[in-house]
Scaffold this active site. Sequence first.
Site, short mmCIF file in Angstrom:
data_model
loop_
_atom_site.label_atom_id
_atom_site.label_comp_id
_atom_site.label_asym_id
_atom_site.label_seq_id
_atom_site.Cartn_x
_atom_site.Cartn_y
_atom_site.Cartn_z
N GLY A 116 0.79 -1.22 0.00
CA GLY A 116 0.00 0.00 0.00
C GLY A 116 0.82 1.27 0.00
O GLY A 116 0.36 2.32 0.45
N MET B 208 -4.07 -6.42 -7.16
CA MET B 208 -3.53 -7.42 -8.09
C MET B 208 -4.61 -8.33 -8.67
O MET B 208 -4.35 -9.50 -8.98
CB MET B 208 -2.45 -8.25 -7.39
N ARG B 209 -5.83 -7.82 -8.82
CA ARG B 209 -6.92 -8.59 -9.44
C ARG B 209 -7.42 -7.85 -10.65
O ARG B 209 -7.59 -6.62 -10.61
CB ARG B 209 -8.08 -8.79 -8.47
N LEU C 242 -10.28 -6.64 -13.05
CA LEU C 242 -11.73 -6.44 -12.99
C LEU C 242 -12.32 -6.93 -14.31
O LEU C 242 -11.83 -6.58 -15.39
CB LEU C 242 -12.06 -4.96 -12.79
N HIS D 91 0.56 1.39 -13.02
CA HIS D 91 1.20 0.17 -13.53
C HIS D 91 2.72 0.36 -13.60
O HIS D 91 3.20 1.39 -14.06
CB HIS D 91 0.65 -0.17 -14.92
N GLY E 35 -9.62 -4.26 -20.97
CA GLY E 35 -8.42 -5.08 -21.16
C GLY E 35 -7.51 -5.08 -19.94
O GLY E 35 -7.76 -4.41 -18.93
N ASP F 281 -4.51 -3.67 -18.43
CA ASP F 281 -3.59 -2.54 -18.52
C ASP F 281 -3.62 -1.88 -19.90
O ASP F 281 -2.58 -1.42 -20.41
CB ASP F 281 -2.15 -2.99 -18.18
N GLU G 179 6.37 6.42 -8.96
CA GLU G 179 4.93 6.15 -8.81
C GLU G 179 4.31 7.06 -7.75
O GLU G 179 3.23 7.61 -7.94
CB GLU G 179 4.69 4.70 -8.41
C1 GRF Z 1 3.30 -0.99 -7.60
O1 GRF Z 1 4.54 -1.16 -8.28
C2 GRF Z 1 2.17 -0.81 -8.59
O2 GRF Z 1 2.54 -0.14 -9.76
C3 GRF Z 1 1.83 -2.25 -8.91
O3 GRF Z 1 1.96 -2.94 -7.69
C4 GRF Z 1 2.90 -2.26 -6.85
C5 GRF Z 1 2.17 -1.98 -5.59
O4 GRF Z 1 2.95 -1.38 -4.62
N1 GRF Z 1 0.54 -2.35 -9.53
P1 GRF Z 1 2.28 -0.75 -3.31
O5 GRF Z 1 1.35 -1.82 -2.71
O6 GRF Z 1 1.54 0.49 -3.71
O7 GRF Z 1 3.45 -0.48 -2.41
#
Ligand code: GRF
Length: 223
Positions: free
Chosen positions: A15, A102-103, A105, A126, A160, A162, A191
Amino acid sequence: MAKRGKFGILISGTGSNMKALVQAAEQKQIPADVSFVGSDNPRAPGLEWARERGFDTFVVDYEHIMSFGRASRSERRDVAESDLRYELWHREYDLLCLAGFMRLLSPKSVDELSPDPDQPRIMNIHPSLLPAFPGTDGYGDTWRYGCKVGGCTVHFVDHGEDTGPIIDQLAYHFAPADTPDSIRAKGLELEHWLYPRCVERFFRGRLSVRLNSAGRRVVLVKP
Ligand code: GRF
């Protein structure tokens, strides 16, 4: 005074992106409040953090649901997704942010949660420069391919994996001494900078979606 917007966050793990979004909302960089944090994983460390901060949290335990004996895989996934839609249905939000969720939709869920593709309201971050390396391990895939540049992408979610309209991207060069861990750390730093800024643009009404001359939906960012 204008009414502040609301956004919900879905996570699966640490998170760290959720924390960056929460911080940006608390510091009023994003003109909206976090209305809930949900997860598919009851053991997600980020969920505990959100609970301790007093956020409304919920879990749809996908792993448990996916272990139901007699149903087919797709039936089990339908059950998990309808539980997720139910949790989202009675919560208020203008934007749903996937932050390491990580799912995938399904199209049915995307259509229900974000019915108008010209005014999408689900965002994802992503860990690669899309459209290269969609899927669950963007940094690892970029590394294994031998790329010299990596990066991250914030996009709206469509049917799709991503593939939705790209809102913004940041890139970095690989150094000779880099390792998979060091490029992941560099990427995450970008990010945490990029995702709050994209959510901010959404709530400031700076994002619109148009069809381009190739017939693809693209995001226009107003100055
Ligand atoms: C990140 O690299 C995000 O881009 C990917 O999963 C990772 C999650 O990291 N989808 P966090 O849980 O926000 O630390």
